[in-house]
Design a protein around this motif. Structure first.
Motif, short mmCIF file in Angstrom:
data_model
loop_
_atom_site.label_atom_id
_atom_site.label_comp_id
_atom_site.label_asym_id
_atom_site.label_seq_id
_atom_site.Cartn_x
_atom_site.Cartn_y
_atom_site.Cartn_z
N GLY A 1 0.79 -1.22 0.00
CA GLY A 1 0.00 0.00 0.00
C GLY A 1 0.83 1.27 0.00
N ARG A 2 2.13 1.17 0.08
CA ARG A 2 2.99 2.34 0.07
C ARG A 2 3.40 2.69 -1.35
NH1 ARG A 2 7.30 1.00 4.97
NH2 ARG A 2 5.75 0.79 6.66
N VAL A 3 3.68 3.99 -1.58
CA VAL A 3 4.12 4.39 -2.91
C VAL A 3 5.46 3.70 -3.21
CG1 VAL A 3 2.91 6.60 -3.04
CG2 VAL A 3 5.14 6.47 -1.91
N VAL A 4 5.62 3.25 -4.45
CA VAL A 4 6.83 2.53 -4.85
C VAL A 4 8.05 3.44 -4.79
CG1 VAL A 4 7.94 1.25 -6.72
CG2 VAL A 4 5.50 0.94 -6.28
N ILE A 5 7.88 4.67 -5.25
CA ILE A 5 8.96 5.66 -5.17
C ILE A 5 8.74 6.46 -3.89
CG2 ILE A 5 10.03 7.66 -6.25
CD1 ILE A 5 9.18 6.57 -8.95
N PRO A 6 9.59 6.29 -2.88
CA PRO A 6 9.38 6.94 -1.59
C PRO A 6 9.15 8.44 -1.71
CG PRO A 6 11.16 5.35 -1.44
CD PRO A 6 10.82 5.46 -2.90
N VAL A 7 8.43 8.99 -0.73
CA VAL A 7 8.08 10.40 -0.78
C VAL A 7 9.30 11.31 -0.68
CG1 VAL A 7 5.75 10.04 0.13
CG2 VAL A 7 7.67 10.40 1.71
N ASN A 8 10.39 10.80 -0.10
CA ASN A 8 11.60 11.62 0.00
C ASN A 8 12.68 11.20 -0.97
OD1 ASN A 8 12.25 9.18 1.21
ND2 ASN A 8 13.30 10.10 2.97
N ALA A 9 12.33 10.39 -1.98
CA ALA A 9 13.30 9.94 -2.98
C ALA A 9 13.77 11.14 -3.81
CB ALA A 9 12.70 8.88 -3.90
N HIS A 10 15.03 11.14 -4.13
CA HIS A 10 15.63 12.24 -4.89
C HIS A 10 14.93 12.46 -6.22
CE1 HIS A 10 18.87 15.04 -5.74
NE2 HIS A 10 19.03 14.48 -6.93
N ALA A 11 14.61 11.38 -6.90
CA ALA A 11 13.96 11.47 -8.22
C ALA A 11 12.59 12.13 -8.13
CB ALA A 11 13.84 10.09 -8.85
N ARG A 12 11.88 11.91 -7.04
CA ARG A 12 10.56 12.52 -6.87
C ARG A 12 10.69 14.02 -6.59
NH1 ARG A 12 5.31 11.02 -5.15
NH2 ARG A 12 5.92 8.83 -4.97
N ILE A 13 11.55 14.38 -5.66
CA ILE A 13 11.66 15.77 -5.22
C ILE A 13 12.17 16.68 -6.33
CG2 ILE A 13 12.90 17.30 -3.62
CD1 ILE A 13 12.69 15.13 -1.53
N THR A 14 13.02 16.17 -7.20
CA THR A 14 13.62 17.02 -8.22
C THR A 14 12.85 17.05 -9.53
OG1 THR A 14 15.05 15.19 -8.91
CG2 THR A 14 15.93 16.72 -7.26
N ARG A 15 11.75 16.35 -9.62
CA ARG A 15 10.97 16.37 -10.86
C ARG A 15 10.52 17.80 -11.17
NH1 ARG A 15 7.73 11.96 -12.57
NH2 ARG A 15 6.49 13.55 -13.64
N PRO A 16 10.71 18.29 -12.42
CA PRO A 16 10.29 19.65 -12.76
C PRO A 16 8.81 19.88 -12.50
CG PRO A 16 11.72 18.80 -14.45
CD PRO A 16 11.44 17.65 -13.52
N ASP A 17 7.98 18.85 -12.77
CA ASP A 17 6.54 19.06 -12.56
C ASP A 17 6.18 19.08 -11.08
OD1 ASP A 17 6.91 16.41 -11.95
OD2 ASP A 17 5.54 15.62 -13.45
N GLN A 18 7.15 18.80 -10.22
CA GLN A 18 6.94 18.92 -8.78
C GLN A 18 7.54 20.23 -8.25
OE1 GLN A 18 5.30 16.22 -6.98
NE2 GLN A 18 4.86 15.80 -9.13
#
Length: 465
Positions: free
Chosen positions: A364-381
């Protein structure tokens, strides 16, 4: 190593560019042989050597057409130059034998152009970053004379020609994709009486919680970036420019970096950083319609002398490799949000597949963690914030604890750092998992004017306005 073009907490370097798993590095984180690339890195015509001068290329004969420069897949601007199977062998003859240089030595970057070289020029395998401070009593007149001399020397060196009082360090080599880039720090304008011409975008960067900055290795009146695919060619240029500055400016700090060598892999691919991660996947590419808007100051920009220029953020980011290497593979991949083997997102696909940020696993957890580098640096984020990352890795031995002094010389380009680097780094400061494994140790922000036209020197529109 931001995943998409923004700065990432731990920026890494990609052979084609920037650090960042995907195209941004965290602040904490083809031309055939003999053809010339203009200041933007595009193929050009190649200039003639100066009259009466014996070029380094001519010492080994006319450059042959045996090499091939190939852009790295997914790496865009930072793609590397790979020698073809026929051109990858070293030239076998001695100087004067008529043996042609292979692509590696013969590739030339043009000095003159709309933009300075070293921004969209394909990443080179060797780099030097150096900052200078003007000496006491030095003003606008002396600074203008220095930029004129520097520009003349850079044009000769990038053509493979010797400079006055040449040391012959690079005598037997071709241009080897040498590029030289010049910029101005905020302090330059006060020292030269040009405060009214200082760009608003050159305001000091804010403090970040991840900063452990050494002021002696930060900032500076003048900044120079040197890149080449041969270490002797790069060092030769560094020494030539330092000698030209004698009596006018002194070295404030200097750093050395490297990237993967052209042709080191069986096929063009995005490089890996010193953490072993594929780095530079989603760097902005010149083919994108809004590339110039995001990276370069427009023709009608303010101030006018910055038209065609860009702003560069330089950060020395130490990677705490002993700590990083204690993590298991799965833990490392969770920190980054991508598979280490091929750079693909944890949600599946290939290196260039868009991450599915909302996808959850069986638990039930997101596959890409909420503090993952790839998530935080996404331009659309980050409101679309992005930058062109063009860093170098570095290794300066070991500290007193026996730990490697190694990491990333993060270099990122944008039309406005307040809309590019700053918002992304602020977000990284608030919870990037990579922050635990990197440390920002030096920092600088510089205004890099547009390229010089024939007969001009870099910065002339500022210094002679």
């Amino acid at each position: 190593m931001a995943d998409n073009g923004s700065t990432g907490t731990s920026g890494t370097t990609g052979r084609g560019g920037p650090t960042g798993t995907s195209g941004a590095t965290s602040p904490h984180g083809s031309t055939g042989a003999g053809r010339a690339k203009d200041a933007d890195g595009a193929a050009g015509t190649g200039g003639a050597t100066g009259p009466g001068r014996l070029s380094r290329r001519r010492l080994l004969g006319t450059a042959g057409a045996t090499g091939l420069v190939i852009g790295a897949a997914g790496g865009g601007v930072a793609g590397y130059a790979a020698a073809s199977s026929s051109g990858s062998s070293a030239a076998s003859g001695a100087a004067g034998s008529g043996t042609a240089l292979v692509s590696l030595g013969a590739d030339r970057v043009m000095f003159h152009g709309k933009h300075q070289s070293g921004i969209t020029t394909p990443m080179q395998s060797r780099g030097h970053l150096v900052a200078f401070d003007l000496k006491a009593g030095t003003g606008r007149k002396e600074a203008a004379a220095l930029l004129r001399r520097w520009s003349q020397a850079a044009e000769r060196l990038m053509a493979g020609d010797p400079v006055d009082d040449d040391t012959a360090v690079a005598r037997d080599a071709g241009p080897s994709s040498l590029s030289v880039t010049f910029g101005f720090g905020a302090s330059f304008f006060a020292r030269t009486g040009l405060e009214k011409q200082r760009p608003a975008a050159l305001e000091p960067l804010p403090d970040f919680s991840s900063d452990h900055l050494d002021k002696a290795r930060s900032n500076g009146d003048l900044w120079v970036q040197i890149g080449a695919n041969d270490p002797l060619v790069a060092f030769h240029a560094l020494r030539a420019l330092q000698r030209e500055a004698a009596g006018v400016a002194r070295v404030r700090w200097q750093m050395n970096g490297f990237n993967r060598s052209p042709g080191a892999t069986a096929h063009p691919m995005t490089t890996r950083n010193l953490m072993g991660q594929i780095d530079g996947t989603n760097n902005p590419k010149p083919s994108e319609k809004d590339f110039d808007e995001r990276i370069f100051v427009p023709a009608d920009g303010d101030p006018a002398w910055m038209a065609g220029g860009s702003y560069v953020v330089v950060r020395r980011i130490r990677m705490l490799l002993d700590d990083w290497e204690k993590l298991g593979l799965k833990a490392q991949e969770a920190v980054i949000g991508r598979h280490k083997s091929d750079g693909s997102p944890l949600t599946g696909g290939s290196e260039t597949t868009e991450p599915q940020l909302e996808k959850t696993g069986p638990d039930g957890r997101v596959v890409i963690p909420v503090n993952a580098h790839a998530r935080i640096t996404r331009p659309d984020q980050n409101g679309g914030a992005a930058m062109l990352r063009r860093p170098f890795s570095y290794h300066d031995g070991f500290d007193s604890h026996g730990e490697p002094d190694a990491g990333l010389l993060f270099v990122c380009w944008q039309a406005d750092p307040l809309r590019g680097f700053v918002p992304v780094q602020r977000k990284l400061d608030r919870g990037d998992a990579l922050s635990e494994f990197i440390r920002h140790e030096a920092s600088g922000l510089y205004a890099v004017p547009g390229g010089a036209a024939k007969g001009e020197y870099v910065g002339q529109r500022l210094l002679e306005a």
